[in-house]
Design a protein around this motif. Sequence first.
Motif, PDB file in Angstrom:
ATOM      1  N   SER A 186      38.351  47.685  33.702  1.00  0.00           N
ATOM      2  CA  SER A 186      38.548  46.505  32.859  1.00  0.00           C
ATOM      3  C   SER A 186      38.854  45.282  33.724  1.00  0.00           C
ATOM      4  CB  SER A 186      39.689  46.735  31.867  1.00  0.00           C
ATOM      5  OG  SER A 186      40.934  46.657  32.527  1.00  0.00           O
ATOM      6  N   GLU A 187      38.580  44.128  33.160  1.00  0.00           N
ATOM      7  CA  GLU A 187      38.860  42.883  33.874  1.00  0.00           C
ATOM      8  C   GLU A 187      40.348  42.778  34.206  1.00  0.00           C
ATOM      9  OE1 GLU A 187      38.125  38.072  33.349  1.00  0.00           O
ATOM     10  OE2 GLU A 187      37.292  39.451  31.870  1.00  0.00           O
ATOM     11  N   ASN A 188      41.213  43.201  33.288  1.00  0.00           N
ATOM     12  CA  ASN A 188      42.657  43.159  33.543  1.00  0.00           C
ATOM     13  C   ASN A 188      43.053  44.093  34.682  1.00  0.00           C
ATOM     14  OD1 ASN A 188      43.231  41.182  31.674  1.00  0.00           O
ATOM     15  ND2 ASN A 188      43.630  42.643  30.018  1.00  0.00           N
ATOM     16  N   THR A 189      42.427  45.257  34.754  1.00  0.00           N
ATOM     17  CA  THR A 189      42.697  46.176  35.859  1.00  0.00           C
ATOM     18  C   THR A 189      42.309  45.525  37.181  1.00  0.00           C
ATOM     19  OG1 THR A 189      42.383  48.125  34.468  1.00  0.00           O
ATOM     20  CG2 THR A 189      42.118  48.437  36.850  1.00  0.00           C
ATOM     21  N   ILE A 190      41.177  44.845  37.202  1.00  0.00           N
ATOM     22  CA  ILE A 190      40.720  44.165  38.419  1.00  0.00           C
ATOM     23  C   ILE A 190      41.702  43.063  38.808  1.00  0.00           C
ATOM     24  CG2 ILE A 190      38.885  42.752  39.438  1.00  0.00           C
ATOM     25  CD1 ILE A 190      38.263  45.829  39.014  1.00  0.00           C
TER      26      ILE A 190
END
Length: 173
Positions: free
Chosen positions: A147-151
């Motif tokens: 996910s973008e948040n994980t990145i």
Amino acid sequence: MLEDKERAIAEIMHTYGDDVLRLVYTYVRNQAIAEDLTQEIFIKCYTNLHKYNGTSKLKTWLWRIAINQCKDYLKSWYNRKVIAVGEETLRQKEEPLGTEEKVVRGFMDVELITAVMQLPPKYREVIYLYYYEEMTAKEIGNVTKKSENTIKTRLKRAKELLENQLGGDLYDG
């Protein structure tokens, strides 16, 4: 048809060859192994070119193949049991990219390269893709299937780890 495929792969190799090699090197940290894996990646690209459907950028599709190949290699028996002799140095890109100039210029600094290469692969990956390949967090998420948040979290953590390794002087301010 075969000539078109060969022409396409030749263009892909010409356009992305050095970038794929640098990406692979950030995973395996050995020039000879990186070169071998890069060849394998382009062979996979050639044999799977018919599967590229254009829903993502060609570079994203190629990066996905490269990252999967690197992760498979790192999990392999060969990598875990055979000791690599003679670590090589990372080849530098001839023209620095424009994102956050201090960090990009820092990639030419041996101390920063060494610090980045010591990061765990999940952090090394995001630092490389974000700063060196100028990918957005969303693009990195697409390539890594995270996910973008994980990145964004990994990027923040990677920066913190680098600042700690470098004594807090990664940024001027």
